[in-house]
Design a protein around this motif. Sequence first.
Motif: not given
Length: 437
Positions: A12-37
């Motif tokens: 399914h050619d998904i390896m190019r969409s995966i980044r390994f060795g990363l840890e998410v420390t925080q996820a925050r919702f931006d109400e103005a842009s309706s996006e997550w950082t």
Amino acid sequence: MHAYLEKVAADHDIMRSIRFGLEVTQARFDEASSEWTAQVISEAGEEETLRAAILISGVGAFNKPRLPDIPGLETFEGPSFHTARYPDEGVSLEGRNVVLIGNGASAMQVAPAIADTVASLTIVQRTPQWAAPFPKFGKSIPEPLRRLLDAVPLYRLWYRIRLSWAFNDKLYEALQQDPAWAGHGRSINPVNDAHRKGLEAYITAELGTATHLLPQVLPDYPPFGKRMLLDNGWFRTLAKENVTLVTGSVVEALPNGVRTQDGTVHNADLLIWATGFDVVNLLAPMRVVGKGGRELHKDWKGDDARAYLGTVVPGYPNFFCLYGPNTQFGHGGSLITVLERQMHYVMSLIRQALSVSAVQVEVREDVHDAYNAQVDATHAGMVWTYPGVETYYKNSKGRVVVNNPFRIIDFWTMTEAADLSEYRLSGCNPLLTAGAA
């Protein structure tokens, strides 16, 4: 299994969409842009910020080893490690004295594998576990059956559904408390009692002449009260001459061994901790911040996680949690099936939201609360809330936060299609929304 995962990723050619060795420390919702950082950090310590319209947590639950705080552990002179952190290069066991702490699923894999290699194996258990027969353990699938499964898809589907029934919803009846049943704490209904008698007979047969171990290995709680394990020679291993079973807990580590609560010192060259995982503190230590600066773990009061269908939480738009609270089936079933159903539901919701040009989709509080009330009410009549049953399924408040209390076929129906009327949508055409709902 690893080869299968790699093949699916390649097909399914998904390896190019995966980044390994990363840890998410925080996820925050931006109400103005309706996006997550998402704040991420690499293994090299490099920080980066990622942005996305949709955030899906797939971090799992059985990935944070739980180690007891044992006085003196730093003084132990030999190798000491959790089963989830078993050394990649292996460890020399020949002729060594090993203490294995725990008797759950991990311990039941380790003990039979090493008992014939070590000089002595001491197993420290807090409470005995139920383990069901697993006669096909380690056996290969016959080549004629492989060919049949490949050549006749209908047979393969029938074979799978037969396994699903035998190991899943067929057992659901055995999990229900019968108030009129006099099980004396050992069983909760006639079906559950029949399971107990069968399991007791199996365990007795597996021990052979080591019947003196029966008081230590036969649980005093109903079958399925804890995770039902599959036997791979555990009871035969306990009967070996070089294996000692100790009931209690480790209270102190010494340079050359451990002391258990009865005061006995057990010599050890090596310690293996099969003490499980921190399952109830879902998503920790990742910090998730939703609308108005609210924090998910504060909303969950730490280990009291709740979500609608185990997937969505009010106050956290466009956020989806795979293997969330109350999504594990305690009566069987494949976790992969649960994840597939969650993603099926998520995709149904996203497609409908996009069809009405919604930029935010958030479950309503009343829908979320009513579902969780139903979860708790159903659990109240099941084996995991039965007096005397203690399990990692429960949080510090005694609430079952891990297991799903419904039949698998019922949860399948619940996740078949999302209902937009159960959600608050923003940034969309209200006329289109009404039509989609």
